[in-house]
Enzyme design. Sequence first.
Site, PDB file in Angstrom:
ATOM      1  N   ASP A   1      -1.050   6.484  -5.081  1.00 30.84           N
ATOM      2  CA  ASP A   1      -2.106   7.449  -5.397  1.00 30.84           C
ATOM      3  C   ASP A   1      -1.566   8.523  -6.339  1.00 30.84           C
ATOM      4  O   ASP A   1      -0.461   9.033  -6.121  1.00 30.84           O
ATOM      5  CB  ASP A   1      -2.564   8.132  -4.104  1.00 30.84           C
ATOM      6  CG  ASP A   1      -2.979   7.131  -3.046  1.00 30.84           C
ATOM      7  OD1 ASP A   1      -3.917   6.362  -3.299  1.00 30.84           O
ATOM      8  OD2 ASP A   1      -2.347   7.104  -1.960  1.00 30.84           O
TER       9      ASP A   1
ATOM     10  N   HIS B   1       0.825  -1.207   0.000  1.00 32.89           N
ATOM     11  CA  HIS B   1       0.000   0.000   0.000  1.00 32.89           C
ATOM     12  C   HIS B   1       0.865   1.266   0.000  1.00 32.89           C
ATOM     13  O   HIS B   1       1.805   1.373   0.791  1.00 32.89           O
ATOM     14  CB  HIS B   1      -0.882  -0.029   1.256  1.00 32.89           C
ATOM     15  CG  HIS B   1      -1.941   1.017   1.317  1.00 32.89           C
ATOM     16  ND1 HIS B   1      -2.282   1.662   2.478  1.00 32.89           N
ATOM     17  CD2 HIS B   1      -2.757   1.529   0.355  1.00 32.89           C
ATOM     18  CE1 HIS B   1      -3.260   2.509   2.241  1.00 32.89           C
ATOM     19  NE2 HIS B   1      -3.567   2.455   0.964  1.00 32.89           N
TER      20      HIS B   1
ATOM     21  N   GLU C   1       0.661  -0.389  -4.769  1.00 32.25           N
ATOM     22  CA  GLU C   1      -0.435   0.565  -4.976  1.00 32.25           C
ATOM     23  C   GLU C   1       0.109   1.939  -4.648  1.00 32.25           C
ATOM     24  O   GLU C   1       0.893   2.094  -3.711  1.00 32.25           O
ATOM     25  CB  GLU C   1      -1.607   0.230  -4.035  1.00 32.25           C
ATOM     26  CG  GLU C   1      -2.846   1.104  -4.222  1.00 32.25           C
ATOM     27  CD  GLU C   1      -2.929   2.336  -3.336  1.00 32.25           C
ATOM     28  OE1 GLU C   1      -3.891   3.082  -3.467  1.00 32.25           O
ATOM     29  OE2 GLU C   1      -2.012   2.590  -2.513  1.00 32.25           O
TER      30      GLU C   1
ATOM     31  N   GLU D   1      -3.876   4.171  -8.254  1.00 28.12           N
ATOM     32  CA  GLU D   1      -5.126   4.775  -7.781  1.00 28.12           C
ATOM     33  C   GLU D   1      -5.199   6.220  -8.265  1.00 28.12           C
ATOM     34  O   GLU D   1      -4.386   7.064  -7.873  1.00 28.12           O
ATOM     35  CB  GLU D   1      -5.259   4.731  -6.254  1.00 28.12           C
ATOM     36  CG  GLU D   1      -6.635   5.281  -5.882  1.00 28.12           C
ATOM     37  CD  GLU D   1      -6.903   5.468  -4.399  1.00 28.12           C
ATOM     38  OE1 GLU D   1      -6.264   4.819  -3.558  1.00 28.12           O
ATOM     39  OE2 GLU D   1      -7.783   6.306  -4.107  1.00 28.12           O
TER      40      GLU D   1
ATOM     41  N   HIS E   1      -1.386  11.407  -1.619  1.00 30.61           N
ATOM     42  CA  HIS E   1      -2.701  10.962  -1.166  1.00 30.61           C
ATOM     43  C   HIS E   1      -3.619  12.133  -0.844  1.00 30.61           C
ATOM     44  O   HIS E   1      -4.782  12.150  -1.223  1.00 30.61           O
ATOM     45  CB  HIS E   1      -2.536  10.062   0.066  1.00 30.61           C
ATOM     46  CG  HIS E   1      -3.818   9.517   0.613  1.00 30.61           C
ATOM     47  ND1 HIS E   1      -4.636  10.248   1.455  1.00 30.61           N
ATOM     48  CD2 HIS E   1      -4.436   8.329   0.430  1.00 30.61           C
ATOM     49  CE1 HIS E   1      -5.699   9.513   1.773  1.00 30.61           C
ATOM     50  NE2 HIS E   1      -5.605   8.342   1.167  1.00 30.61           N
TER      51      HIS E   1
HETATM   52  O1  G3P Z   1      -6.471   1.421  -3.243  1.00 30.51           O
HETATM   53  C1  G3P Z   1      -6.704   1.046  -1.940  1.00 30.51           C
HETATM   54  C2  G3P Z   1      -6.503   2.173  -0.952  1.00 30.51           C
HETATM   55  O2  G3P Z   1      -5.327   2.852  -1.271  1.00 30.51           O
HETATM   56  C3  G3P Z   1      -7.657   3.122  -0.899  1.00 30.51           C
HETATM   57  O3  G3P Z   1      -7.595   4.038   0.124  1.00 30.51           O
HETATM   58  O4  G3P Z   1      -7.209   6.210   1.133  1.00 30.51           O
HETATM   59  O5  G3P Z   1      -5.397   4.539   1.181  1.00 30.51           O
HETATM   60  O6  G3P Z   1      -5.993   5.672  -0.925  1.00 30.51           O
HETATM   61  P1  G3P Z   1      -6.485   5.162   0.362  1.00 30.51           P
HETATM   62 MG    MG Z   2      -4.717   4.607  -2.363  1.00 33.84          MG
END
Ligand code: G3P
Ligand code: MG
Length: 238
Positions: free
Chosen positions: A40, A11, A38, A106, A53
Site C-alpha cells: 500500500d 499481501h 502487493e 495499491e 496501510h
Molecule cells: O489489494 C488487495 C488488498 O490489499 C486490499 O485491501 O485493506 O489489505 O489494502 P487492504
Molecule cells: Mg492493500
Amino acid sequence: MSWPYPRIVAHRGGGALAPENTLGAIRHGASLGFKGVEFDVMLAGDGTPVLIHDESLERTTDGRGEVPQMTYPEISRFRTEKGESIPKFEQAGRLCRELGVWANVEIKPAKGHERATGEAVAPLARELWRGAALPPVLSSFSTGALEAARGAAPELPRGYLVDKVPEDWRDTMHRLGCVALHCNYKSLTEKLAAEIHGAGFAILLWTVNEPEIARQMFALGADCLVTDALDRIGPGFR
Ligand code: G3P
Ligand code: MG
C-alpha cells in the site's frame, strides 16, 4: 485479458509472516519464492510516497500521528515490529526490481488526497520500472486516484479495487482504462467471473488465506490470488 503476472501474490509484502509494508516483508516473501507482492502506498505530508496501510502510525509502529500531517524524516524515525522502518515507495520499487518480484502497487490515498496520490505514485512507478519485463499494476479503491494515475502514466496497467462488486463495474473499468477487477473473494460467483472475463478483464481476488478456498477460487476462474498465508498458499499453488 490473459494474466501475464504471477498468480499468487504476497499481501502487504510478506503476508502474516513479517511486519506489513516493509522492505523486510518484501525480502521475506521473495526468500520463500514469491514472484509477486502487493503493498500500500500513501503520501506523507511532504509529498513522499511511503508504504503504509493506515493513515495513522499507531497500529503498525511505535510512533503516533497522522501520515498526511508528518514529513517523511519524521515518520521514518519510528519502528515496526522487528525494528523495520516505514520505507519510501522508491525503496520498495527498487527492491522489487533487484529481487525480480512483480508488484501490485495499491494506491492508498489518505482522505482528501486521492488525486494527488495517484498523480505522485504513477510517474514514480513508471520511472522505477522503466525497462522491466513486467510493469507493476496500479490498483486502488479510489476512482479519483486511478483517474489521476491514468492521466499521469496512461501506459501503466490499472486494477479497479473493490470489496463488493458494484453494478456499474463495467462502465467504471472502461472509464478508468483498467485491465483487472480486484475484488473480495467473497464477492465472486461463477456467473460474475464469466462476465468479467467476457468483458475482457482479468480477476484478482483478495485476501485468500485457506488452501481449499484458493482451489475453489481458481476453479471459479480467478487469475490471481492475494494471500497472507504464505506458508500454506505458496508461490506455486494452483
Ligand atoms: O489489494 C488487495 C488488498 O490489499 C486490499 O485491501 O485493506 O489489505 O489494502 P487492504
Ligand atoms: Mg492493500
